[in-house]
Enzyme design. Sequence first.
Site, short mmCIF file in Angstrom:
data_model
loop_
_atom_site.label_atom_id
_atom_site.label_comp_id
_atom_site.label_asym_id
_atom_site.label_seq_id
_atom_site.Cartn_x
_atom_site.Cartn_y
_atom_site.Cartn_z
NE ARG A 173 1.65 1.92 0.85
CZ ARG A 173 1.70 1.35 1.96
NH1 ARG A 173 1.20 0.22 2.61
NH2 ARG A 173 3.24 1.28 2.84
NE ARG A 177 -1.21 15.60 6.82
CZ ARG A 177 -0.03 14.45 6.77
NH1 ARG A 177 1.06 15.39 6.27
NH2 ARG A 177 0.19 13.77 7.01
NE ARG A 250 7.05 -4.22 -10.63
CZ ARG A 250 7.52 -3.55 -12.05
NH1 ARG A 250 7.96 -4.81 -12.30
NH2 ARG A 250 8.33 -2.75 -11.98
NE ARG A 281 11.29 4.07 -2.38
CZ ARG A 281 10.58 3.67 -1.09
NH1 ARG A 281 9.80 4.29 -1.16
NH2 ARG A 281 10.17 2.24 -1.37
CD GLU A 301 12.83 1.70 -3.81
OE1 GLU A 301 13.73 1.87 -2.54
OE2 GLU A 301 11.72 1.02 -3.66
CE1 TYR A 349 2.74 -1.88 0.53
CE2 TYR A 349 1.81 -1.26 -0.88
CZ TYR A 349 2.91 -1.09 -0.41
OH TYR A 349 3.65 -0.01 -0.97
CG ASP A 351 2.63 0.28 6.50
OD1 ASP A 351 3.67 -0.57 5.26
OD2 ASP A 351 1.65 1.12 6.66
N1 UDP Z 1 3.23 7.70 -4.81
C1 UDP Z 1 3.41 8.19 -6.51
N2 UDP Z 1 4.39 9.01 -6.16
C2 UDP Z 1 5.36 9.20 -4.98
C3 UDP Z 1 5.34 7.82 -4.28
C4 UDP Z 1 4.25 7.01 -3.87
O1 UDP Z 1 2.49 7.81 -6.77
O2 UDP Z 1 5.78 10.11 -5.39
C5 UDP Z 1 2.14 6.44 -4.89
C6 UDP Z 1 2.81 5.04 -5.69
O3 UDP Z 1 1.52 4.27 -6.25
C7 UDP Z 1 2.90 4.03 -4.92
C8 UDP Z 1 2.30 4.42 -3.71
O4 UDP Z 1 1.56 5.77 -3.53
O5 UDP Z 1 2.83 2.58 -4.87
C9 UDP Z 1 2.25 4.05 -1.68
O6 UDP Z 1 3.41 4.53 -2.05
P1 UDP Z 1 4.47 4.29 -0.63
O7 UDP Z 1 5.31 5.39 -0.31
O8 UDP Z 1 3.09 3.96 0.99
O9 UDP Z 1 5.08 3.02 -0.59
P2 UDP Z 1 5.99 2.23 -0.14
O10 UDP Z 1 6.36 3.25 0.80
O11 UDP Z 1 5.29 0.86 0.71
O12 UDP Z 1 6.63 1.39 -1.09
#
Ligand code: UDP
Length: 368
Positions: A173, A177, A250, A281, A301, A349, A351
């Site tokens: 996801r 870059r 989860r 976070r 969170e 999952y 969006d």
């Molecule tokens: N992830 C990570 N470090 C970060 C942010 C995200 O390893 O700092 C990984 C983590 O496994 C997460 C996945 O990237 O489940 C997808 O993150 P995303 O931000 O897409 O998750 P959401 O916004 O749906 O919570």
Amino acid sequence: MMIKYDYIIIGAGLFGSVFAHEATKRGKKCLVVDKRNHIGGNVFSDEIEGINVHKYGPHIFHTSNQRVWDYINQFVEFSRFTYMPIANYNGELYNLPFNMNTFNKMWGTITPDEARLKIEEHRASHKTDAPANLEEQAINLVGVDIYEKLIKGYTQKQWGRLCVDLPAFIIKRLPVRFTYDNNYFNDKYQGIPIGGYTKMVERMFDGVEVRLGVDYLANKQNLDALAKKVIYSGAIDAFFDYRFGELEYRSLQFENEILDTDNYQGVAVMNYTDSETLYTRIIEHKHFEFGTQEKTVISREYPMPWSRGDEPYYPVNDDKNNVLYGKYRELAALESNVIFGGRLGEYRYYDMDQVIESALQLAESELL
Ligand code: UDP
């Protein structure tokens, strides 16, 4: 009891609101019920100290789907917000997603070639041709250093399991870059609804009857009798009373605080990527809308295991659960009067833009 509605729609989140809006527009009579006491599902925002607080975690709207973008812009104007979260690994700060700024901070590399070479070095000993889990996929993409500092701790906290036990697709996801671009998403369009998500959903429900605080499954028979058809966006395993057992989800918990400062962390979201900090976070909501209020509202969170009665947030789409979902899907196919949709109804999952697209597709096929 009399049939009063064409559709009873279970869940006042994005799937339910888009479908209800489309059906009402085409002259159908809809009743929407939700067991919570507010609309919007997990995109719900609540105003506190003049700040729109994302009550169920940060939601940043992003899409490359032109039709979804045009659709959603009918209801509300979007700001130019671009998601650029910061990763905090024991006080070391890194830009996300993984880009030239991240690589520079990690290794001092300046050019894309230098960064590529570093990643190559760092994954050399671990590279796998067909990554079978999240750990292998992550190391293949960005090497061991970044995996250890920015991925491993965060992911294991979020999902409550080891990275080797998680499906590889989750980490895909995130973009990787080789430009100095901190935009978390690759999509063409991005923003936050000005005035909050709740306002957007309110407008979608214009002219639609919505009953809040109504538990559909507890009143199924009575409610089913009111309508010709059911659109169900709740959890599919709950619908069938967990006949084959529970699907895994989860959950999350948020600790909200109002602080007497106008700027707590200088960014909408800071990810804590170490494994000791219990939360994943901290969200500072005002920054989603460039707020100038005197105070600020933050949310920590905390990922949580899910058990019956808790809010399900993320489906755990590993093989075991996908197989179980397949069994529920077969049952669902036998329910000729019920259509299942959305993140919980389809155990995906999704969006936000994908949910809207799938509700629009349903509207097209269903509402001839
Ligand atoms: N992830 C990570 N470090 C970060 C942010 C995200 O390893 O700092 C990984 C983590 O496994 C997460 C996945 O990237 O489940 C997808 O993150 P995303 O931000 O897409 O998750 P959401 O916004 O749906 O919570």
